[in-house]
Write a protein that holds these residues in place. Sequence first.
Motif, PDB file in Angstrom:
ATOM      1  N   ASP A   1       0.834  -1.191   0.000  1.00 59.34           N
ATOM      2  CA  ASP A   1       0.000   0.000   0.000  1.00 59.34           C
ATOM      3  C   ASP A   1       0.880   1.257   0.000  1.00 59.34           C
ATOM      4  OD1 ASP A   1      -1.759   2.079   0.464  1.00 59.34           O
ATOM      5  OD2 ASP A   1      -2.921   1.014   1.985  1.00 59.34           O
TER       6      ASP A   1
ATOM      7  N   ASN B   1      -1.054  -6.650   2.116  1.00 58.96           N
ATOM      8  CA  ASN B   1      -2.175  -6.368   1.233  1.00 58.96           C
ATOM      9  C   ASN B   1      -2.169  -7.331   0.053  1.00 58.96           C
ATOM     10  OD1 ASN B   1      -3.728  -3.722   1.989  1.00 58.96           O
ATOM     11  ND2 ASN B   1      -1.574  -3.304   2.465  1.00 58.96           N
TER      12      ASN B   1
ATOM     13  N   ARG C   1      -4.594  -8.697  -3.562  1.00 54.71           N
ATOM     14  CA  ARG C   1      -5.690  -8.473  -4.507  1.00 54.71           C
ATOM     15  C   ARG C   1      -5.821  -9.701  -5.392  1.00 54.71           C
ATOM     16  NH1 ARG C   1      -6.487  -4.913  -1.535  1.00 54.71           N
ATOM     17  NH2 ARG C   1      -6.935  -2.697  -1.950  1.00 54.71           N
TER      18      ARG C   1
ATOM     19  N   TRP D   1       1.293   3.907  -8.790  1.00 55.51           N
ATOM     20  CA  TRP D   1       0.169   4.028  -7.863  1.00 55.51           C
ATOM     21  C   TRP D   1       0.409   5.079  -6.784  1.00 55.51           C
ATOM     22  CZ3 TRP D   1      -0.484  -1.948  -6.857  1.00 55.51           C
ATOM     23  CH2 TRP D   1      -1.164  -2.517  -7.935  1.00 55.51           C
TER      24      TRP D   1
ATOM     25  N   SER E   1      -2.326   4.972  -4.570  1.00 53.62           N
ATOM     26  CA  SER E   1      -3.130   4.176  -3.641  1.00 53.62           C
ATOM     27  C   SER E   1      -3.365   2.817  -4.283  1.00 53.62           C
ATOM     28  CB  SER E   1      -4.466   4.866  -3.335  1.00 53.62           C
ATOM     29  OG  SER E   1      -5.224   5.034  -4.526  1.00 53.62           O
TER      30      SER E   1
ATOM     31  N   PRO F   1      -5.312  -0.326  -5.904  1.00 52.34           N
ATOM     32  CA  PRO F   1      -6.523  -0.430  -6.718  1.00 52.34           C
ATOM     33  C   PRO F   1      -7.653  -1.086  -5.940  1.00 52.34           C
ATOM     34  CG  PRO F   1      -4.979  -2.151  -7.331  1.00 52.34           C
ATOM     35  CD  PRO F   1      -4.263  -1.257  -6.357  1.00 52.34           C
ATOM     36  N   GLU F   2      -8.869  -0.816  -6.320  1.00 50.57           N
ATOM     37  CA  GLU F   2     -10.028  -1.453  -5.695  1.00 50.57           C
ATOM     38  C   GLU F   2     -10.029  -2.948  -6.019  1.00 50.57           C
ATOM     39  OE1 GLU F   2     -12.220  -0.066  -3.675  1.00 50.57           O
ATOM     40  OE2 GLU F   2     -11.267   1.911  -3.824  1.00 50.57           O
ATOM     41  N   GLU F   3     -10.711  -3.706  -5.174  1.00 49.52           N
ATOM     42  CA  GLU F   3     -10.892  -5.129  -5.459  1.00 49.52           C
ATOM     43  C   GLU F   3     -11.654  -5.281  -6.781  1.00 49.52           C
ATOM     44  OE1 GLU F   3      -9.824  -7.698  -3.836  1.00 49.52           O
ATOM     45  OE2 GLU F   3      -9.447  -7.096  -1.753  1.00 49.52           O
TER      46      GLU F   3
ATOM     47  N   PRO G   1     -14.336  -6.687  -9.383  1.00 44.59           N
ATOM     48  CA  PRO G   1     -15.690  -7.231  -9.188  1.00 44.59           C
ATOM     49  C   PRO G   1     -15.692  -8.755  -9.303  1.00 44.59           C
ATOM     50  CG  PRO G   1     -15.711  -5.389 -10.739  1.00 44.59           C
ATOM     51  CD  PRO G   1     -14.271  -5.742 -10.506  1.00 44.59           C
TER      52      PRO G   1
END
Length: 436
Positions: free
Chosen positions: A18, A68, A70, A86, A88, A90-92, A94
């Motif tokens: 992160d 972290n 993913r 990056w 931050s 990335p989002e998980e 879908p």
Amino acid sequence: MSTVTMIENGILNQHLIDPEICIRCNTCEATCPVDAITHDDTNYVVMADKCQGCMDCISPCPTGAIDNWRKVPAQQAYTLEQQYGWESLPEELPAERLAAAQQEPADLTQAQAVIAAAALASSASAASASSATAEPAFRAAAYGATVPPWSAAHAYTNLYGPKSPVTASVTGNLNCTEAGFDSETHHIVLDFGAMPFPVLEGQSIAVIPPGLDANGKPHVARQYSVASARNGERPGYNNVALTVKRVTQDHEGRPVRGVASNYLCDLQVGDQVQVIGPFGNSFLMPNHPRSHIVMICTGTGSAPMRAMTEWRRRLRKSGKFDGGKLMLFFGARTPQELPYFGPLQSLPKDFMDNNLAFSRVAGQPRRYVQDAIRERAVDLARLLGDDNTYIYVCGLKSMEEGVLLALRDVAQQAGLGWDELGSKLKREGRLHLETY
């Protein structure tokens, strides 16, 4: 666990760092046994084709940035270039995208094979290197404890993050070496006023330099070990001390101006500083009576050693604590470059056993801390055989292997099997490494 087992039904559980809470302390890269972690001027990143999910890097990370993960299609693992860019995580992804990826077995099998081949090649290379020598390569980092001593005080961590730093005021800044500008080291005192900032000896904080970097982004925080005792540099006050060396050249000797170090060394009393932390919950000192502390350091690696020594000195002065033996091995290029050289000379001889090593004194042979360790083999062996002995190593990464090999030699010469002893020291939180 291996890279292959991190892939299930074509989905890779990718290990990531992160960037928002990473303080670029290099602990993860130094700890990783397969060299799967690297960095540029912006971010620390994990190579998907090397990471084996061994978890060795998780516990030492002071902020939790390393822990972290993913889930991504194996053929679409995040590249190093993406991770470097990056700000931050990335989002998980879908669930439906992951489900769709599982319907493409041919491509995923090929991607999995590529990652598996890379992992196997890495393992084969390591095995080949090991077989070329008479014995397996010695990895000093493998002996560093990730748990604190059983009698350590409770450490508070991560009270203030990068997005919500606390403001401290400078109440002192003095040069604590006799060296010239290019080798000077400063003792800096920061006061937090009414804001809670409890710290223990062995913990660290991070300072955010003002301004923007070459890419127009705010500077990332830089980490520094606390050099003061738990009740403040000035007893009873909410302040901490740092030991900061002014950086004027890089590791190759080329001129460079360290952003954070020069900022800190140039601070004036009354200036305000943005601080995050504190960090660290294992590099802590024991608090039970008759516990012995062996401290091995170079340069600004003396900061946590000064903190531990000062706390023991205050306890001794109070007459309320029966402390064990303190033994210090402290290395620098010259006496003029050794921080706190003057105060060290004034400590009572029956309080701490000082062993100084200088590697660049004109007309003298080069002497390093590992040389001093071997010279004191008889006394160190006695301490190594005592279950109340705790060992702390702090300084440049390059010293780590030499120091651990010297400790191994001392132990083996005394009839103490290092493999068993080293594992025991790690398991019981009695051998701590903090190198950078």
